[in-house]
Design an enzyme around this catalytic site. Structure first.
Site, PDB file in Angstrom:
ATOM      1  N   GLU A   1       0.772  -1.255  -0.002  1.00  0.00           N
ATOM      2  CA  GLU A   1       0.099   0.096  -0.134  1.00  0.00           C
ATOM      3  C   GLU A   1       0.950   1.260   0.080  1.00  0.00           C
ATOM      4  OE1 GLU A   1      -2.351   0.661   3.569  1.00  0.00           O
ATOM      5  OE2 GLU A   1      -3.875   1.958   2.421  1.00  0.00           O
TER       6      GLU A   1
ATOM      7  N   CYS B   1      -6.619   1.473   3.477  1.00  0.00           N
ATOM      8  CA  CYS B   1      -7.380   2.525   3.391  1.00  0.00           C
ATOM      9  C   CYS B   1      -7.221   3.275   1.710  1.00  0.00           C
ATOM     10  CB  CYS B   1      -7.060   3.585   4.368  1.00  0.00           C
ATOM     11  SG  CYS B   1      -7.462   2.955   6.123  1.00  0.00           S
TER      12      CYS B   1
ATOM     13  N   ASN C   1     -12.556  -2.926   2.198  1.00  0.00           N
ATOM     14  CA  ASN C   1     -11.372  -3.208   3.175  1.00  0.00           C
ATOM     15  C   ASN C   1     -12.117  -2.696   4.464  1.00  0.00           C
ATOM     16  OD1 ASN C   1      -8.710  -3.220   4.023  1.00  0.00           O
ATOM     17  ND2 ASN C   1      -9.000  -1.028   4.291  1.00  0.00           N
ATOM     18  N   GLU C   2     -11.842  -3.481   5.651  1.00  0.00           N
ATOM     19  CA  GLU C   2     -12.169  -3.350   6.837  1.00  0.00           C
ATOM     20  C   GLU C   2     -13.663  -2.609   6.788  1.00  0.00           C
ATOM     21  OE1 GLU C   2      -9.137  -0.989   8.708  1.00  0.00           O
ATOM     22  OE2 GLU C   2      -7.844  -2.700   8.765  1.00  0.00           O
TER      23      GLU C   2
END
Ligand code: AHR
Length: 659
Positions: free
Chosen positions: A44, A253, A377-378
């Site tokens: 990332e 993120c 994501n999450e």
């Protein structure tokens, strides 16, 4: 000295000593297949992992697009540059956006030089405290380029490596601008060592010239023919040594966008000619050039022999960051779903398809080997699962063989986790579940049996994890002890690798002095790479991945089963299809352990030479730029009639390989 002596004793056959534990590994008793994708990486662009890191570009804000989404200003567009460094010059510079190089790259600078000329320079990334700046070495060659448009046909722009005062550190190349935007390229050879060099442009005559998209890359890089320009070789080699089976990208993120839709990661902005990519403000607080875009990502996967595992937004922004804008409505979600299908076509489509054709034009006519897609994501709750379901249905309809990966929230336990897990089991039982945990080392030790009770039909992707020591001063340190606790947990994951099919540490990379997150696996400066103890655990475990888990059990000198947590001793054993045996031992206690390893199964009679890698050191040992205090040591091992005796120092891990 005491430690050195212990290390020297390791794995020697020393009859007569009082040996403690006995580990019996039954080569003829396979338990289950180990996932061949178990160990991978998550890349990332956090901590300048891409821009200022793996991306070979040495210039920061090369295209004057730098703009902080949260506080836009013209100054931001000039950051990273120093203007008017010649004494006596009355030239001027202005930020412009009329008739740009490309609509996706709207800003450039206009330089008006007077008779004394005008010089300006890019300072690169980092600070001299952490060696770079732009680090150059004598004799090293650099590809330099810049897009120019000039009013005066007889003027020229010179490029040269210099120090901040403008003193040359290389030869000089000269570019003659024309009245249309044009890319000018050359090669510079550094003539000395410097860790704070700049790329300096000098507009020599009284003339006006527009400048955009400057670039400086070492010729010694990986992927120089990729449209983005390539990757820093030392960092690629550090990744390659981890033998990743897959590569998750681009976030985290970064994939989902923070609290505004503006910085959702839109893959279409990241492909095509690099000067036409639409840069974006990163969730982590800096500009992403997208020089490592989706094409370069797929190429990197091939370079590393890793399967791609892209993550796309789910139509919900980062739920952990509030306040955030409303999730996508139906029409927005339809358009976004089409973008995702286009990404799959970009990777998998024939050259006759529009996106497959773009891939081919970029240099890769054959499809990429894309098998996985993580959607979200999450994320958690209805707001997410309803959108996941829609995107998933469209993906499966077009690409039934793709494995969809569903997010299970940002935490590893508690009500939010349990609710997500329950919902996934009910609604998406075939999909692979993405779990994340960033916890203290002690939590990892308490969770070495986490997956023992999971239904065997469940497939888990541990998409982000890292152990850390108690936080201090806003930092969460990692060291040998946290690495050993991760290793202990990994023995549990290997034991359950029928359920946990993939796992990857996070974050992977951090530029010294420019990080937003700790702990991290690999630190780097402008010219050095620091491998943490956690890195070495990943490397040791990944390199010794068997095809089948085999039965193994440890007893103490009274013949009683060793209780892992009480003894601080963890183990796992596996065999490959070709008959190699791997035994992993982790000692998180401060006490030395003397272990007899016994192989059952009749396939290894007589004396057999094996080898072992041992990672040992002080409990809180860390590696740094100038000191690598923890690194694996290779040691010989001899099995006599199926037995070897080893000494594990306190705070150590060993991987034994019997070929
Ligand atoms: O790995 C750093 C961040 O941690 C990731 O971007 C996010 O998924 C998680 O919260």
């Amino acid at each position: 000295m005491r430690r050195l002596l212990s290390v020297l004793l390791i794995l020697l056959f020393l009859p007569g000593l009082a040996w403690g534990e006995r580990l019996v590994c039954d080569v003829s008793a396979p338990v289950h297949a180990i996932s061949d994708t178990l160990y991978g990486l998550f890349f990332e662009d956090i901590n300048h992992a891409a821009d200022g890191g793996l991306y070979a570009e040495l210039l920061q804000n090369r295209s004057f697009e730098n703009e902080d989404l949260t506080k836009p200003s013209a100054y931001q567009h000039l950051s990273g540059w120093q203007f008017n460094i010649l004494t006596g010059s009355n030239g001027a510079v202005s930020l412009e956006d009329a008739a740009p190089l490309h609509e996706n790259n709207p800003h450039y600078v206009r330089v008006q030089a007077d008779g004394a000329g005008y010089a300006f320079q890019n300072l690169g990334y980092g600070s001299s405290a952490f060696r770079g700046g732009i680090c150059v070495s004598p004799g090293e060659r650099y590809d330099v380029s810049v897009w120019l448009r000039g009013e005066a046909a007889d003027g020229c722009v010179e490029a040269c490596l210099t120090n901040r005062a403008g003193v040359p550190l290389s030869d000089t190349v000269r570019f003659a601008p024309t009245d249309a935007w044009e890319k000018h390229s050359g090669v510079l050879t550094a003539d000395c060592q410097a860790e704070d060099a700049c790329l300096t442009f000098t507009v020599g005559n009284a003339m006006t010239v527009d400048v955009d998209m400057a670039s400086l890359m070492p010729q010694d890089r990986v992927g120089a023919s990729w449209p983005g320009g390539g990757l820093r070789r030392d960092l690629v080699e550090a990744l390659r040594a981890l033998q990743p089976r897959f590569l998750r990208f681009p976030g985290g993120c970064v994939a989902e966008g923070s609290w505004v839709w503006d910085n959702l990661y839109r893959w279409k902005d990241t492909v095509g000619p690099v000067e036409q990519r639409k840069e974006n403000w990163n969730t982590w607080g800096y500009m992403q050039s997208y020089g490592i875009g989706f094409y370069e990502y797929f190429c990197l996967c091939e370079e590393l022999g890793a399967l791609p595992l892209p993550v796309v937004g789910s139509g919900v922004l980062c739920q952990a960051r509030e306040p955030y804008e409303a999730p996508m409505n139906d029409a927005e979600l339809d358009a976004w779903t089409q973008d995702i299908l286009d990404l799959l076509e970009f990777a998998l489509g024939g050259e006759e398809t529009p996106w497959g054709a773009l891939r081919s034009r970029m240099g890769h006519p054959a499809p990429f080997d894309l098998r996985y897609l993580a959607i979200g994501n999450e994320n958690w709750a209805d707001i997410y699962f309803t959108r996941y379901e829609k995107i998933r249905a469209a993906v499966k309809a077009a690409y039934p063989d793709i494995t969809c990966i569903v997010a299970c929230g940002p935490v590893a336990d508690g009500s939010l986790f349990n609710a997500s897990r329950g919902r996934i089991l009910r609604s998406f039982p075939e999909d692979t579940v993405d779990e994340h945990y960033y916890m203290e080392s002690s939590w990892f030790l308490r969770n070495t049996h986490r997956y023992d009770a999971y239904p065997r039909s469940t497939k888990i992707f541990l998409g982000e994890y890292a152990a850390h020591e108690p936080a201090a001063g806003g930092r969460r340190p990692n060291n040998l002890y946290s690495a050993l606790c991760e290793a202990a947990c990994l023995t549990g994951i290997e034991r359950n690798s029928d359920v946990v099919v993939m796992c990857c540490y996070a974050p992977l990379l951090a530029r010294l002095g420019m990080d937003q997150w700790t702990p991290d696996l690999i630190w780097f400066s402008g010219n050095q790479v620091v491998r943490t103890p956690n890195y070495y655990i990943q490397q040791m475990f990944s390199a010794a991945l068997g095809d089948q888990l085999i039965q193994s059990a440890m007893t103490d000198d009274s013949g009683a089963d060793v209780k892992e947590a009480a003894a601080g001793l963890y183990h796992t054993a596996s065999v490959t299809d070709s008959g190699a045996v791997y035994i992993k031992l982790v000692n998180v206690s401060g006490q030395e352990k003397r272990i007899t390893v016994q192989l059952l199964g009749g396939r290894h009679p007589g004396d057999r030479e094996a080898s072992a890698l041992l990672l040992a050191g002080e409990k809180r040992a860390v590696n740094s730029l100038n000191q690598e205090s923890v690194a694996p040591q290779e040691l010989p091992v001899v099995f006599r009639e199926g037995e070897a005796e080893i000494v594990l120092p306190g705070y150590s891990a060993a991987v034994i390989t019997l070929p």
